[in-house]
Design a protein around this motif. Structure first.
Motif, PDB file in Angstrom:
ATOM      1  N   GLU A  70       7.029  -1.599   6.790  1.00 38.73           N
ATOM      2  CA  GLU A  70       6.371  -0.349   6.406  1.00 38.73           C
ATOM      3  C   GLU A  70       7.396   0.762   6.271  1.00 38.73           C
ATOM      4  N   CYS A  71       7.259   1.545   5.225  1.00 36.91           N
ATOM      5  CA  CYS A  71       8.156   2.656   4.949  1.00 36.91           C
ATOM      6  C   CYS A  71       8.063   3.696   6.076  1.00 36.91           C
ATOM      7  N   GLU A  72       9.210   4.133   6.583  1.00 39.90           N
ATOM      8  CA  GLU A  72       9.248   5.112   7.654  1.00 39.90           C
ATOM      9  C   GLU A  72       8.930   6.502   7.102  1.00 39.90           C
ATOM     10  N   ARG A  73       8.513   7.414   7.966  1.00 39.76           N
ATOM     11  CA  ARG A  73       8.279   8.782   7.510  1.00 39.76           C
ATOM     12  C   ARG A  73       9.609   9.367   7.036  1.00 39.76           C
ATOM     13  N   GLY A  74       9.541  10.245   6.055  1.00 34.17           N
ATOM     14  CA  GLY A  74      10.746  10.779   5.424  1.00 34.17           C
ATOM     15  C   GLY A  74      11.156   9.978   4.193  1.00 34.17           C
ATOM     16  N   TYR A  75      10.467   8.875   3.945  1.00 38.82           N
ATOM     17  CA  TYR A  75      10.764   7.985   2.817  1.00 38.82           C
ATOM     18  C   TYR A  75       9.467   7.619   2.106  1.00 38.82           C
ATOM     19  N   PRO A  92       5.704  13.309   5.714  1.00 31.97           N
ATOM     20  CA  PRO A  92       5.118  13.344   7.051  1.00 31.97           C
ATOM     21  C   PRO A  92       4.574  12.023   7.576  1.00 31.97           C
ATOM     22  N   ASP A  93       4.305  11.078   6.680  1.00 30.24           N
ATOM     23  CA  ASP A  93       3.610   9.859   7.094  1.00 30.24           C
ATOM     24  C   ASP A  93       4.407   8.597   6.799  1.00 30.24           C
ATOM     25  N   ALA A  94       4.222   7.595   7.630  1.00 35.47           N
ATOM     26  CA  ALA A  94       4.754   6.265   7.334  1.00 35.47           C
ATOM     27  C   ALA A  94       3.888   5.656   6.237  1.00 35.47           C
ATOM     28  N   GLY A  95       4.468   4.769   5.448  1.00 36.03           N
ATOM     29  CA  GLY A  95       3.713   4.049   4.429  1.00 36.03           C
ATOM     30  C   GLY A  95       3.510   4.805   3.125  1.00 36.03           C
ATOM     31  N   MET A  96       4.263   5.878   2.905  1.00 38.37           N
ATOM     32  CA  MET A  96       4.126   6.617   1.639  1.00 38.37           C
ATOM     33  C   MET A  96       4.654   5.759   0.491  1.00 38.37           C
ATOM     34  N   PHE A  97       4.043   5.880  -0.698  1.00 39.77           N
ATOM     35  CA  PHE A  97       4.421   5.019  -1.816  1.00 39.77           C
ATOM     36  C   PHE A  97       4.659   5.760  -3.122  1.00 39.77           C
ATOM     37  N   GLN A  98       4.696   7.096  -3.100  1.00 39.95           N
ATOM     38  CA  GLN A  98       4.973   7.880  -4.303  1.00 39.95           C
ATOM     39  C   GLN A  98       5.843   9.073  -3.945  1.00 39.95           C
TER      40      GLN A  98
END
Length: 156
Positions: A70-75, A92-98
């Motif tokens: 899972e993508c870390e916050r900041g990424y 701000p959140d983990a799991g961002m995809f855009q």
């Protein structure tokens, strides 16, 4: 299918992590997984596409990834790759995809690349810093402090 010369052979084990073995395979490493957009845990019969908000890992080579993380916050993570939020923005959140999920940092603060908070906090892994001295200002979404023009001062 397990006939003579076809993988898996009795006692030979499953397809190796980082590879996939469709029906008829004759080797534990029949076909390399492919690219960063896919991953292949042990026993895979076809490459698995990374879930949006996840990146692939588990190997030094993009062609033999074995897990998704899972993508870390900041990424943000797209097509199995991890990208930092640009300087001046935070994730701000983990799991961002855009990339559009990265938001502008608060006025008065400088946010470096891969920031996860809009302003300075007490947490040691937060690299956001206050703008600096009265001779500079930081508008919303600042990547760097801006020097006030001669004859002007900053307030706030």
């Amino acid at each position: 299918m397990t006939s003579c010369g076809v993988w898996p052979r009795a006692g030979s084990g499953e397809c190796a992590a980082g590879s996939y073995c469709p029906a008829g395979s004759t080797s534990r490493t029949q076909t390399t997984c492919g690219d960063a957009e896919h991953y292949c845990p042990a026993g895979t019969v076809a490459p698995i596409a990374a879930t949006p908000g996840y990146y692939t890992a588990g190997s030094d080579s993009a062609s033999t990834r074995t897990v998704q993380v899972e993508c870390e916050r900041g990424y943000y993570c797209l097509k199995g790759q991890r990208f930092p939020c640009p300087a001046g923005k935070f994730g701000p959140d983990a799991g961002m995809f855009q990339a559009t999920q990265c938001l502008p940092c608060d006025p008065g603060f400088v946010c470096p690349e891969a920031s996860w908070a809009p302003r300075k906090t007490e947490e040691t892994d937060n690299d956001v810093r206050e703008c600096g001295s009265p001779s500079v200002f930081c508008a919303e979404g600042s990547a760097t402090a801006t020097l006030a023009e001669t004859g002007y001062y900053t307030a706030g």
